[in-house]
Design a protein around this motif. Structure first.
Motif, short mmCIF file in Angstrom:
data_model
loop_
_atom_site.label_atom_id
_atom_site.label_comp_id
_atom_site.label_asym_id
_atom_site.label_seq_id
_atom_site.Cartn_x
_atom_site.Cartn_y
_atom_site.Cartn_z
N ARG A 1 -7.07 1.52 -4.05
CA ARG A 1 -6.15 0.51 -4.55
C ARG A 1 -5.40 1.06 -5.74
O ARG A 1 -5.74 2.12 -6.27
CB ARG A 1 -6.90 -0.76 -4.95
CG ARG A 1 -7.67 -0.64 -6.25
CD ARG A 1 -8.49 -1.91 -6.53
NE ARG A 1 -7.68 -3.12 -6.54
CZ ARG A 1 -7.10 -3.62 -7.63
NH1 ARG A 1 -7.23 -3.00 -8.79
NH2 ARG A 1 -6.39 -4.73 -7.56
N SER A 2 -4.39 0.31 -6.17
CA SER A 2 -3.73 0.58 -7.44
C SER A 2 -4.23 -0.46 -8.43
O SER A 2 -4.75 -1.48 -8.05
CB SER A 2 -2.22 0.48 -7.29
OG SER A 2 -1.75 1.38 -6.31
N MET B 1 -10.20 -6.24 -5.73
CA MET B 1 -9.82 -6.29 -4.32
C MET B 1 -9.12 -4.99 -3.95
O MET B 1 -8.20 -4.55 -4.63
CB MET B 1 -8.86 -7.47 -4.09
CG MET B 1 -9.47 -8.82 -4.36
SD MET B 1 -10.81 -9.23 -3.23
CE MET B 1 -9.89 -9.48 -1.72
N TYR B 2 -9.57 -4.38 -2.86
CA TYR B 2 -9.02 -3.09 -2.44
C TYR B 2 -8.08 -3.26 -1.26
O TYR B 2 -8.26 -4.14 -0.42
CB TYR B 2 -10.16 -2.12 -2.11
CG TYR B 2 -10.81 -1.58 -3.36
CD1 TYR B 2 -11.56 -2.41 -4.20
CD2 TYR B 2 -10.67 -0.25 -3.73
CE1 TYR B 2 -12.13 -1.94 -5.37
CE2 TYR B 2 -11.25 0.24 -4.89
CZ TYR B 2 -11.98 -0.60 -5.71
OH TYR B 2 -12.54 -0.12 -6.86
N ASP B 3 -7.09 -2.39 -1.21
CA ASP B 3 -6.03 -2.53 -0.21
C ASP B 3 -6.23 -1.69 1.04
O ASP B 3 -5.76 -2.05 2.12
CB ASP B 3 -4.68 -2.14 -0.84
CG ASP B 3 -4.36 -2.98 -2.05
OD1 ASP B 3 -4.08 -2.41 -3.12
OD2 ASP B 3 -4.41 -4.22 -1.93
N TYR B 4 -6.87 -0.56 0.90
CA TYR B 4 -7.02 0.39 2.00
C TYR B 4 -8.49 0.69 2.20
O TYR B 4 -9.24 0.86 1.24
CB TYR B 4 -6.24 1.68 1.72
CG TYR B 4 -4.78 1.45 1.43
CD1 TYR B 4 -4.31 1.39 0.13
CD2 TYR B 4 -3.89 1.26 2.47
CE1 TYR B 4 -2.97 1.16 -0.13
CE2 TYR B 4 -2.54 1.03 2.22
CZ TYR B 4 -2.10 0.98 0.92
OH TYR B 4 -0.76 0.74 0.67
N TRP B 5 -8.86 0.81 3.49
CA TRP B 5 -10.27 0.99 3.84
C TRP B 5 -10.45 2.06 4.89
O TRP B 5 -9.62 2.22 5.79
CB TRP B 5 -10.85 -0.32 4.37
CG TRP B 5 -10.87 -1.39 3.34
CD1 TRP B 5 -9.87 -2.27 3.02
CD2 TRP B 5 -11.95 -1.70 2.46
NE1 TRP B 5 -10.26 -3.09 2.00
CE2 TRP B 5 -11.54 -2.77 1.63
CE3 TRP B 5 -13.23 -1.17 2.29
CZ2 TRP B 5 -12.37 -3.32 0.66
CZ3 TRP B 5 -14.06 -1.72 1.33
CH2 TRP B 5 -13.62 -2.78 0.53
#
Length: 118
Positions: free
Chosen positions: A95-96, A104-108
């Motif tokens: 995430r940024s 909260m993370y955007d990429y997994w």
């Protein structure tokens, strides 16, 4: 397209060690490791920003170490003193912004299984 690819999972006896790796297709300010045990919610394990500031969930402090190689775009999780309760699928995420295990993370990534037997 962003890709996060984990590797290094496996089966180990309690007290053993494993090292997870995550290869990222591009640079991120913040990268982290999460895990999900069967029947439980996913939880943040460790996170690290581009300045190498790290955050850990209390249950792994002193046993796990998160690191990253910025030149290779790779994230690592060294897991020592493994316990049966560490069993689960481990995910790499990115995430940024705020870099903590509760953000909260955007990429997994797709995840890698870690099994610790007693």
């Amino acid at each position: 397209q962003v890709q996060l690819v984990e590797s290094g999972g496996g089966s180990v006896q309690a007290g053993g060690s494993l090292r997870l790796s995550c290869a990222a297709s591009r640079a991120f300010y913040c990268m982290g490791w999460f895990r999900q045990a069967q029947g439980k919610e996913r939880e943040g394990v460790a996170a690290i920003d581009s300045a190498l500031n790290a955050d850990y969930v209390n249950s792994v402090k002193g046993r796990f170490g998160i690191s990253r190689d910025m030149s290779k775009g790779t994230l690592y999780l060294q897991m020592n003193g493994l316990k049966p309760e560490d069993t689960g699928v481990y995910y790499c995420a990115a995430r940024s912004g705020l870099c903590t295990v509760t953000a909260m993370y955007d990429y997994w990534g797709q995840g890698t299984q870690v099994t610790v037997s007693s």
